[in-house]
Design an enzyme around this catalytic site. Structure first.
Site, PDB file in Angstrom:
ATOM      1  N   GLN A  99      64.598  69.865  47.564  1.00 45.73           N
ATOM      2  CA  GLN A  99      64.555  70.847  47.889  1.00 45.73           C
ATOM      3  C   GLN A  99      64.310  71.153  49.572  1.00 45.73           C
ATOM      4  OE1 GLN A  99      61.787  69.600  45.238  1.00 45.73           O
ATOM      5  NE2 GLN A  99      60.945  71.340  44.391  1.00 45.73           N
TER       6      GLN A  99
ATOM      7  N   TYR B  36      29.588  35.803  37.631  1.00 46.14           N
ATOM      8  CA  TYR B  36      30.819  34.759  36.697  1.00 46.14           C
ATOM      9  C   TYR B  36      31.869  34.470  36.584  1.00 46.14           C
ATOM     10  CZ  TYR B  36      26.323  37.167  32.974  1.00 46.14           C
ATOM     11  OH  TYR B  36      25.544  36.685  32.320  1.00 46.14           O
TER      12      TYR B  36
ATOM     13  N   GLY C 141      25.857  38.336  24.461  1.00 45.18           N
ATOM     14  CA  GLY C 141      27.103  38.304  23.122  1.00 45.18           C
ATOM     15  C   GLY C 141      27.286  37.439  22.760  1.00 45.18           C
TER      16      GLY C 141
ATOM     17  N   ASN D 228      32.139  41.518  26.571  1.00 42.98           N
ATOM     18  CA  ASN D 228      31.899  40.234  27.011  1.00 42.98           C
ATOM     19  C   ASN D 228      32.884  39.892  28.323  1.00 42.98           C
ATOM     20  OD1 ASN D 228      29.981  38.969  25.515  1.00 42.98           O
ATOM     21  ND2 ASN D 228      30.471  37.756  25.014  1.00 42.98           N
TER      22      ASN D 228
END
Lengths: 559, 255
Positions: free
Chosen positions: A155, A341, A454, A490
């Site tokens: 183009q 964690y 959990g 979890n």
């Protein structure tokens, strides 16, 4: 009886964290309650917030709003050593917002698709009567590496992207056909023979065969502005325009539709599946990334094939960061807890020590990696030994327990070392998974506690899904992922599952865990993040030594 | 035939203590005044009426339901009390109780309660006058030590940390403190709001007594699996292996 290997790799990290003079076995200490000022990073944050307060016109970071003016830092705020490296950084430096390497790892996955070339070549030859030769492929790749970053072909008068913003974008091809690879310009080839050990190269080439694939990495800035689903769309348009240009095609004839389908979609491999409507995420989002793909993205298997523990632990690090910190911690939830964690699995050499212990135990007993029988008895023996060893370390070294102050951290590390050890010992990820669940139950039995709520579901009910072949829950671990039924909520699990998937194959010295295309694609030396040493990269990010892509500074006023 | 629950395997002091906790047959070590329990819980003031969420059941015209006829409501449910909680943190260093055993104790011995078990804390929820009663039972009994256990509604951090030099479990909010007289005093309620007066909780257990009463297996106390290089599984491990293996095999159902 098997020999004991108690290397205590974590002691060096504990000394760096708590200072050299503390009593390793001491169960009592003086808590000086020095508050956030004891941390250089917290001081920096407070200064930054103060500086910005006037500009913002609204209150900002202030750790003294916590709990009636009692801020965090009542205990000693300790730094983190990236496992297997010498990098020691503040915990804050491991939050993905503060760590550009972590962001780039996910960027590099999200902006990647693999697209086959063979079907497009067949359409070119059979439907359009074009000749495809190594020369035309080289020409196509030159045009593609112009177009894919966001430049125009075919183009006229188009608006293009600034090359300085998209220089991380590139497309290389790979094939199991050495003869074809030799004919392609080196700059466009991911050279399997050069990048992989000889035996792995042979495995990969045999698996890929004479097919040819494009490893496409769209610009980081595009995937950060849009999302993972963009990778295939962005690449599809540029692929099609490049074919039209390279093979002098008509841009409008109906046959181009056949080519477009063949080139864009028919042989497209996303990095992650799209998720069901309730999770509302498109392809290339972490929730759809299988553990086996995650294992294959990490490249430690080709740089350290003799050390399957190192291979597995780098997968754990990558997975913990992506699944826990970014997927669960931000896509699915929010806040700051997830970093805390996840870091337990890749800092302070704790999981390293426990895993090497478990694997050494198995090697002594069974004579090598992947030599143990693939039985539930072996899972029981190795997981019990690894878990009890790990629990003993927490009990013997109080600062180790203090460092992994949450049960979810300890549960993940103990179960991961059990699963990794059992998987490497047997070369079977399902046996590794069985070891994981036994470890969880042993941990709970010994200490009367496990992780947060959990864990009651995922881990105490989990043994029943190990050998299940029911639809939905019966997949091998490699084909499970973050959206597997019981795994979807979890933290502290998914990265470790990816590590166990990897461990089985690393123990067998396999070249890949699940998909050879993924393994080769992420060997691309032009990726910004180094997938061969995940933890080192995270350390560089934390130490502010990592240069990420996607920076907009080039088109903004200087700060 | 009268059935005597066995509750838990093993002949070690930990196994015996675990059975005691589950059975509810606990030794009472202290008698903390009910008003002090209420102050520490912080849900209402001592002597204040219990806020209610519904009228007394007798005034509600309950539907004809066989389950309701069989199950006698707890005092709190009968009165329409709201549901409130108490939550405890227990130290790794030989605290008498541990989260799952508080939950087992609650599930087996306390009617109408909802225990929740985490690693650093354990919560029991129940109707307000019921939970006050259950909380007093815990605080007064050998389930609790005033240095190694404490009621913490939030910011519970401390169960896995080294002890303070005076033997107290670390508490970021310092809800309890050791007095010069050797007694431990509650100075804030369970969510850290300062109390108007210090509440005397009594003296902590000695280390020897805590080790005697604890329910936690530890390598420096009663180990669950012997020591590295000298493994000797407690009966609890043997039972657990059996359960895990059956649970795993059950998942493989080729029928």
């Amino acid at each position: 009886m098997a020999k004991m290997h108690t290397k205590k790799l974590f002691i060096k990290a504990l000394n760096k964290k708590f200072g050299k003079d503390f009593d390793l076995a001491g169960t009592r200490t003086e808590y000086k309650r020095l508050g956030p000022e004891q941390s250089a990073r917290k001081r920096e944050y407070m200064e930054t917030a103060n500086r910005l307060a006037g500009k913002r016109g609204i209150s900002f970071y202030n750790p003294y709003v916590h709990c009636g003016g009692i801020p965090l830092g009542q205990r000693q705020l300790v730094p983190y050593k990236l496992s297997g490296t010498e990098y020691v950084v503040e915990g804050d430096d491991l939050h993905f917002v503060n760590n550009p390497a972590m962001q780039q790892m996910w960027d590099d996955i999200r902006r990647t698709v693999i697209v086959g070339l063979d079907m497009a070549h067949e359409v070119l030859e059979k439907r359009l009567g074009k000749e495809v030769t190594p020369e035309t492929i080289n020409n196509y790749l030159e045009i593609l590496n112009h177009a894919m970053p966001g430049a125009a072909v075919v183009q006229e008068h188009m608006c293009e992207t600034n090359p300085g913003l998209v220089d991380d974008c590139n497309v290389r091809i790979f094939t199991g056909d050495d003869a074809l690879a030799d004919e392609i310009d080196d700059q466009y080839v991911i050279d399997i023979n050069r990048l992989f050990p000889a035996d792995q190269a042979e495995q990969l080439k045999a698996s890929i065969g004479k097919t040819t694939w494009q490893a496409i990495h769209i610009p980081t800035i595009v995937s950060r502005t849009c999302d993972g689903g963009t990778a295939s769309r962005w690449s599809a348009m540029q692929l099609c325009m490049t074919f039209i240009d390279a093979y002098n095609m008509c841009a409008g004839e109906a046959a181009v539709a056949d080519l477009a389908y063949a080139a864009k979609h028919a042989a497209l491999l996303q990095m992650a599946d799209m998720l069901p409507a309730r999770r509302a995420r498109g392809p290339n989002s972490p929730g759809g990334l299988s553990f086996g793909f995650m294992a294959d993205m990490v490249q430690t298997s080709r740089t350290k094939p003799q050390d399957p523990v190192a291979v597995s632990l780098n997968v754990v690090a990558a997975g913990s960061m992506l699944y826990d910190q970014i997927w669960l911690g931000s896509y699915m939830s929010g806040g700051v807890g997830f970093t805390q964690y996840a870091t337990a699995a890749y800092t302070n050499d704790v999981l390293d020590d426990f895993s090497y212990y478990g694997v050494d135990y198995a090697v002594d007993k069974y004579g090598g990696f992947a030599k143990a029988p693939q039985t539930i008895e072996v899972a029981k023996e190795i997981a019990t030994e690894a878990t009890l060893y790990g629990m003993e370390q927490y009990e013997t070294f109080p600062t180790l327990l203090e460092d992994h102050f949450g049960g979810s951290q300890r549960a993940s590390v103990l179960a991961a070392c059990s699963g990794i050890s059992a998987a490497i010992a047997t070369g079977n990820s399902q046996i590794g998974l069985a070891g994981w669940y036994l470890s969880m139950l042993l941990h709970k039995e010994g200490w009367g506690r496990l992780g947060f709520f959990g864990y009651d579901l995922q881990d105490q009910c989990g043994p029943t899904n190990v050998f299940s072949y029911q639809s939905d829950e019966g997949s091998p671990l490699e084909l499970r992922g973050a959206n597997y039924p019981n795994y979807a909520m979890n933290v502290g699990h998914q990265g470790e599952y990816a590590g166990i998937s990897s461990a089985a194959h690393a123990g067998r010295m396999d070249a890949f865990a699940t998909n050879p295309l993924i393994k080769v694609c992420f060997a691309n030396p032009a990726l910004v993040f180094d997938f061969a040493d995940i933890r080192l990269c995270f350390g560089k990010g934390g130490a502010r030594e990592f240069r990420a892509a996607g920076d907009r500074a080039l088109v903004m006023p200087a700060v | 035939m009268a059935y005597t629950p066995q509750y838990y395997p093993g002949s070690t002091s930990v196994g015996i203590n675990r059975r005691k906790h589950m059975s509810g047959n606990l030794e009472k070590l202290r008698d903390i005044p009910e008003a002090d329990i209420v102050l520490t819980m912080g849900h209402r003031k001592p002597g204040q009426d219990y806020p209610s969420t519904h009228p007394p059941l007798k005034e509600m015209g309950e539907p004809d339901c066989p389950v309701r006829q069989v199950v006698e409501p707890t005092p709190g449910a009968a009165a329409g009390d709201r549901v409130r909680y108490s939550q405890f943190a227990d130290s790794y260093y030989f605290s008498p109780s541990i989260p799952y055993w508080r939950s087992y104790w609650g599930s087996i011995n306390c009617r109408g309660c909802d225990p929740g078990t985490l690693s650093g804390r354990q919560i029991i929820e129940a109707r307000e006058r019921d939970i006050e009663s259950y909380t007093k039972k815990q605080v007064d009994s050998e389930m609790n030590d005033v240095a190694l256990s404490s009621m913490r509604g939030c910011t519970v951090h401390g169960h896995s940390l080294r002890l303070e030099e005076n033997g107290m479990m670390f508490d970021m909010l310092a809800r309890t403190e050791m007095g010069k007289d050797g007694n431990v005093y509650q100075v804030k309620d369970q969510v850290g709001i300062p109390l108007d007066k210090k509440l005397n909780l009594g003296k902590p257990m000695s280390e020897a007594e805590a080790k005697k009463r604890t329910t936690i297996f530890r390598v420096d106390g009663v180990p669950i699996g012997g020591k590295t290089g000298a493994r000797k599984y407690d009966e609890a491990v043997e039972a657990l292996h059996h359960m895990w293996e059956l649970r795993s095999k059950w998942g493989y159902r080729p029928e």
